[in-house]
Write a protein that holds these residues in place. Structure first.
Motif, PDB file in Angstrom:
ATOM      1  N   MET A  65     138.078  65.180  37.603  1.00 19.87           N
ATOM      2  CA  MET A  65     138.301  64.837  39.133  1.00 19.87           C
ATOM      3  C   MET A  65     139.613  65.211  39.198  1.00 19.87           C
ATOM      4  SD  MET A  65     137.917  63.191  41.976  1.00 19.87           S
ATOM      5  CE  MET A  65     137.643  61.638  41.556  1.00 19.87           C
ATOM      6  N   LEU A  66     139.947  66.089  39.373  1.00 20.58           N
ATOM      7  CA  LEU A  66     141.103  67.408  39.808  1.00 20.58           C
ATOM      8  C   LEU A  66     142.463  66.412  40.899  1.00 20.58           C
ATOM      9  CD1 LEU A  66     139.824  71.156  40.954  1.00 20.58           C
ATOM     10  CD2 LEU A  66     139.885  69.888  38.847  1.00 20.58           C
ATOM     11  N   ASN A 122     144.270  67.310  42.904  1.00 23.64           N
ATOM     12  CA  ASN A 122     143.992  67.557  44.929  1.00 23.64           C
ATOM     13  C   ASN A 122     143.450  66.313  45.229  1.00 23.64           C
ATOM     14  OD1 ASN A 122     142.094  69.172  44.016  1.00 23.64           O
ATOM     15  ND2 ASN A 122     141.965  70.640  44.845  1.00 23.64           N
ATOM     16  N   THR A 165     139.782  66.547  43.851  1.00 20.17           N
ATOM     17  CA  THR A 165     138.441  67.115  44.774  1.00 20.17           C
ATOM     18  C   THR A 165     137.670  66.806  43.336  1.00 20.17           C
ATOM     19  OG1 THR A 165     139.281  69.159  44.940  1.00 20.17           O
ATOM     20  CG2 THR A 165     137.517  69.568  44.608  1.00 20.17           C
ATOM     21  N   LEU A 166     136.445  66.338  43.519  1.00 22.47           N
ATOM     22  CA  LEU A 166     135.351  65.964  42.833  1.00 22.47           C
ATOM     23  C   LEU A 166     134.266  67.183  42.303  1.00 22.47           C
ATOM     24  CD1 LEU A 166     133.532  62.762  42.297  1.00 22.47           C
ATOM     25  CD2 LEU A 166     132.244  64.891  42.541  1.00 22.47           C
ATOM     26  N   VAL A 167     134.375  67.503  40.492  1.00 24.59           N
ATOM     27  CA  VAL A 167     133.353  67.892  39.916  1.00 24.59           C
ATOM     28  C   VAL A 167     131.948  67.323  39.315  1.00 24.59           C
ATOM     29  CG1 VAL A 167     133.391  69.526  38.033  1.00 24.59           C
ATOM     30  CG2 VAL A 167     135.759  69.507  39.808  1.00 24.59           C
ATOM     31  N   ALA A 208     128.047  67.212  46.531  1.00 26.83           N
ATOM     32  CA  ALA A 208     128.444  68.010  47.482  1.00 26.83           C
ATOM     33  C   ALA A 208     126.938  67.974  48.840  1.00 26.83           C
ATOM     34  CB  ALA A 208     128.869  69.653  48.102  1.00 26.83           C
TER      35      ALA A 208
END
Length: 369
Positions: free
Chosen positions: A356-357, A359, A361-363, A369
């Motif tokens: 989890m970044l 900003n 964003t989820l990786v 997605a």
């Protein structure tokens, strides 16, 4: 005095005289204009556009030089530099986005030089994943590593398991690598008259590179490696070798317990509190934490149903469905292309994540997605 006068008379003739004479100090605005023009030019070269950005940099360059030569043109030079930024990228030049590793031939060449086990690039590259390394399935990943003789047997075994997907999941790979590094630290013998931290870090770098050759590391594994190297570098040089190695192994045990085991338990408890009776939950593929949370919620007596959405190439959702079905959870299995048909029944979607970044964003795995 004569040399000084000669130097002052030469700038009008050409650049040679200007370089020999004393340079006139530039103002802050002129220096800013020079930097902006240089940034715009570099951005244009990286992006390969050469149109708007290059023209903007060129426009900013001419007034800037005029301002540097004449004192009255200083403001004009500053404005010209600002114009170059406006022509290149709106209100101010922005540096070009860094190219991803395997989109840049130079970066790929550097990575190949570091490899312990040479890999063959895939003949059929998938364009969607062009920024990721794509290799052919090698007959042996250990031949070159064994020939060099500096890779620990435990690391060799782990590399083969990771490359063959015997060890799957970000957390499982991180824990397995840390346990292998513990064996490396325990068996390491520091040469006489050498510093343990430096020699051990060099040995660990070789083990890490071999594991990266077997499978490119994830963000979580990169953070683990940074943490381990920091702890090795902070090891007190005055401690006896065995004591320092025991401390490093104890720190690894603490890291696994606090950062992985306890963190997973906290996520499971938080996720269980969000599952309400009668919910229809959708999960994608297999995530260990999500699987454990569903089984824990079922043990707590919460009635719910699970729709497992899966996709190739490994179809890991089948294993997750088998496990939760054995635990007594009602579940349905479907493929990713049928998602729109079952989405109307779903009340909550639970997704696993590898990172989890900052900003937000989820990786996660491809298809999330």
């Amino acid at each position: 005095a004569a040399a000084s006068a000669g130097g002052s008379a030469q700038p009008a003739d050409g650049p040679t005289g200007a370089s020999e004479g004393r340079k006139k100090p530039t103002t802050k605005a002129e220096r800013r204009a020079i930097q902006e023009a240089q940034r715009a030019k570099k951005a244009a070269e990286r992006e390969g556009a050469g149109g708007g950005g290059g023209a903007g940099a060129g426009k900013g360059g001419a007034p800037k030089n005029a301002g540097a030569k004449s004192g009255s043109g200083g403001a004009g030079g500053a404005k010209g530099g600002g114009g170059g930024g406006a022509g290149g990228a709106g209100p101010g030049p922005r540096p070009a986005l860094a190219q991803l590793q395997h989109d840049d031939a130079k970066v790929v060449e550097k990575l190949e030089k570091k490899q312990i086990t040479p890999r063959t690039h895939a003949h059929k590259q998938v364009p969607l994943f062009a920024h990721l390394p794509q290799y052919e399935r090698e007959a042996s990943l250990t031949t070159a590593a064994v020939a060099k003789g500096n890779i620990h047997p435990e690391v060799l075994r782990l590399g083969l398991k990771i490359s063959d997907s015997v060890v799957t999941g970000t957390n499982a790979r991180c824990v397995a690598k840390l346990r292998a590094f513990q064996k490396v630290i325990t068996d390491f013998v520091c040469p006489p008259a050498k510093v343990l931290s430096r020699e051990l870090e060099t040995a660990l770098n070789q083990q890490i590179q071999y594991l990266i050759d077997c499978r490119p590391q994830s963000m979580a594994m990169g953070n683990v490696i940074k943490w381990l190297k920091l702890r090795v570098g902070q090891s007190p040089p005055h401690l006896p070798e065995e004591t320092a190695k025991r401390q490093l192994c104890a720190q690894i045990d603490t890291f696994v317990h606090e950062r992985i085991v306890l963190a997973d338990q906290a996520i499971i408890m938080n996720l269980t509190s969000k599952i309400a009776p009668g919910d229809v939950l959708m999960v994608y593929s297999r995530a260990t934490v999500v699987e454990e949370a569903l089984m824990y919620a079922h043990k707590q007596g919460i009635e719910f149903r699970v729709i497992v959405v899966d996709a190739g190439a490994r179809n890991e959702g089948r294993e997750m469905m088998r496990r939760i079905d054995q635990a007594g959870v009602r579940c349905t299995y479907t493929q990713l292309h049928a998602l729109s048909y079952v989405m109307s029944e779903v009340s909550k979607v639970l997704l696993g994540a590898s990172a989890m970044l900052l900003n937000g964003t989820l990786v996660s795995r491809a298809g999330t997605a």
